[in-house]
Motif scaffolding. Structure first.
Motif, PDB file in Angstrom:
ATOM      1  N   GLN A 241       0.852  -1.195   0.000  1.00 17.13           N
ATOM      2  CA  GLN A 241       0.000   0.000   0.000  1.00 17.13           C
ATOM      3  C   GLN A 241       0.888   1.246   0.000  1.00 17.13           C
ATOM      4  N   MET A 242       0.620   2.171  -0.904  1.00 22.16           N
ATOM      5  CA  MET A 242       1.432   3.388  -1.017  1.00 22.16           C
ATOM      6  C   MET A 242       0.759   4.543  -0.275  1.00 22.16           C
ATOM      7  N   ARG A 243       1.571   5.248   0.526  1.00 21.50           N
ATOM      8  CA  ARG A 243       1.097   6.385   1.301  1.00 21.50           C
ATOM      9  C   ARG A 243       2.170   7.478   1.297  1.00 21.50           C
ATOM     10  N   ASP A 244       1.775   8.660   1.754  1.00 25.30           N
ATOM     11  CA  ASP A 244       2.714   9.766   1.944  1.00 25.30           C
ATOM     12  C   ASP A 244       2.786  10.069   3.435  1.00 25.30           C
ATOM     13  N   PHE A 245       3.995  10.030   4.003  1.00 24.17           N
ATOM     14  CA  PHE A 245       4.210  10.316   5.418  1.00 24.17           C
ATOM     15  C   PHE A 245       4.885  11.677   5.555  1.00 24.17           C
ATOM     16  N   VAL A 246       4.277  12.552   6.354  1.00 28.04           N
ATOM     17  CA  VAL A 246       4.757  13.923   6.499  1.00 28.04           C
ATOM     18  C   VAL A 246       5.035  14.210   7.973  1.00 28.04           C
TER      19      VAL A 246
END
Length: 347
Positions: A241-246
């Motif tokens: 699963q692809m996500r963006d972590f900020v």
């Protein structure tokens, strides 16, 4: 600038208050200190215990305020359907009460904490048939270990693409529905009352001060709790699963930029922005980065298990926030997640 900050004792609120202080702004801090987020803790010094759903006692808090940054909310995807009234009460009713109090006090500038969960599934494309909007993944497919989204035309696995702010919103959880409702209430308030709203759709926020492992914690904190117990992080599905972590420091800076811009915004304006790193990672790689930061990395355990309502991929496009707010994330997930492995957390 005098800013009223709700949720000021929370994970993002604490970082945002510090950023506002450092920039020389005056901050009125409010927090209900919900047990789900704070346990039995008392409010920190300078934080007013205040339930934003309460219709009275707003006037002295909003006196002289130039803008409100509304972060107070129950977070997380929810544990059971029984959580629905909790989200509706704190997030939806709470936001409506904040907006009504602002209107009564003549405060017309709002920065609203929203979330990438309003999108539901991200954007997808088929090599043969172009852009596609796949339906919810069938339970039978998930049970068989097929976690990908498929082209409705040819059934081939779809490729993910970035999600911009014009994407269709299709929330999949109680929390997601409540965040979209907050945006819609704010937009109606702006149109009816001449206000201006900047909604920031945070992607997966992590960093120092994050709550420890609870059913409402972010996945990075859950991975870290497993590692601290000497166990490998447990990864759902196949970890792809692809996500963006900020990082929370970048989120706080985005809040500051949004507050400084919304004060000069035109009336009846409502704009939404992705707040993200612009450097997506798979969930399996997130677990590996956190494990590497411990100095004794454990290979994550890919369970093949799944949760109903989870989406496959959602990856943000950072371009609009960069162009209109001047926001670009400074902390890379590769470095930030490794550092997070030993950062102080909130009990």
């Amino acid at each position: 600038m005098r800013v009223l900050l709700t949720g000021a004792a929370g994970f993002i609120g604490t970082a945002t208050a510090a950023a506002l202080d450092a920039a020389g702004h005056e901050v009125v801090r409010l927090d209900l200190m919900l047990p789900q987020a704070h346990g039995a803790s008392e409010p920190p010094p300078g934080v007013h215990r205040h339930d934003v759903r309460t219709p009275h006692q707003w006037a002295p808090l909003l006196t002289g305020v130039d803008a409100v940054c509304h972060l107070a909310a129950v977070v997380g995807a929810g544990v059971t359907v029984a959580d629905l009234p909790v989200y509706a009460s704190h997030n939806d009713l709470g936001t409506a009460a904040v907006l009504a109090a602002m209107h009564a006090a003549g405060v017309s500038r709002l920065v609203l904490a929203s979330s990438m969960v309003v999108y539901g599934e991200g954007h997808y494309t088929c090599p043969r048939h172009g852009a596609q909007q796949p339906p919810t993944r069938p339970v039978a497919a998930l049970e068989a270990g097929d976690f990908e989204t498929h082209c409705p035309v040819c059934a081939s696995p779809l490729d993910w693409t970035t999600v911009d702010e014009d994407a269709r919103c299709e929330p999949r959880s109680a929390y997601a529905v409540s965040k979209l409702a907050q945006e819609l209430y704010a937009a109606a308030w702006a149109r009816q009352g001449g206000g201006s709203v900047t909604a920031l759709r945070y992607h997966n926020v992590y960093g120092p001060g994050m709550p420890r492992d609870t059913p409402y914690s972010g996945v990075a904190a859950i991975f870290r709790s497993s590692l601290e117990a000497g166990q490998p992080p447990r990864v759902y599905e196949d970890g792809g699963q692809m996500r963006d972590f900020v990082h929370v420091a970048d989120v706080a800076r985005a809040n500051l930029l949004a507050l400084e811009s919304v004060v000069d915004a035109e009336p009846e304006r409502c704009a939404a922005y992705n707040v993200c790193s612009g450097r997506p990672l798979s969930i399996l790689d997130v677990a590996r980065r956190v494990a590497e930061g411990t100095g004794q990395p454990l290979e994550p355990l890919v369970t093949g298990q799944f949760r109903l309502g989870d989406v496959r991929h959602v990856v943000a496009a950072p371009d609009l926030a960069r162009a209109e707010l001047g926001f670009t994330a400074e902390v890379s997930p590769d470095e930030g997640l490794r550092a997070f492995a030993t950062a102080p957390l909130r009990a």
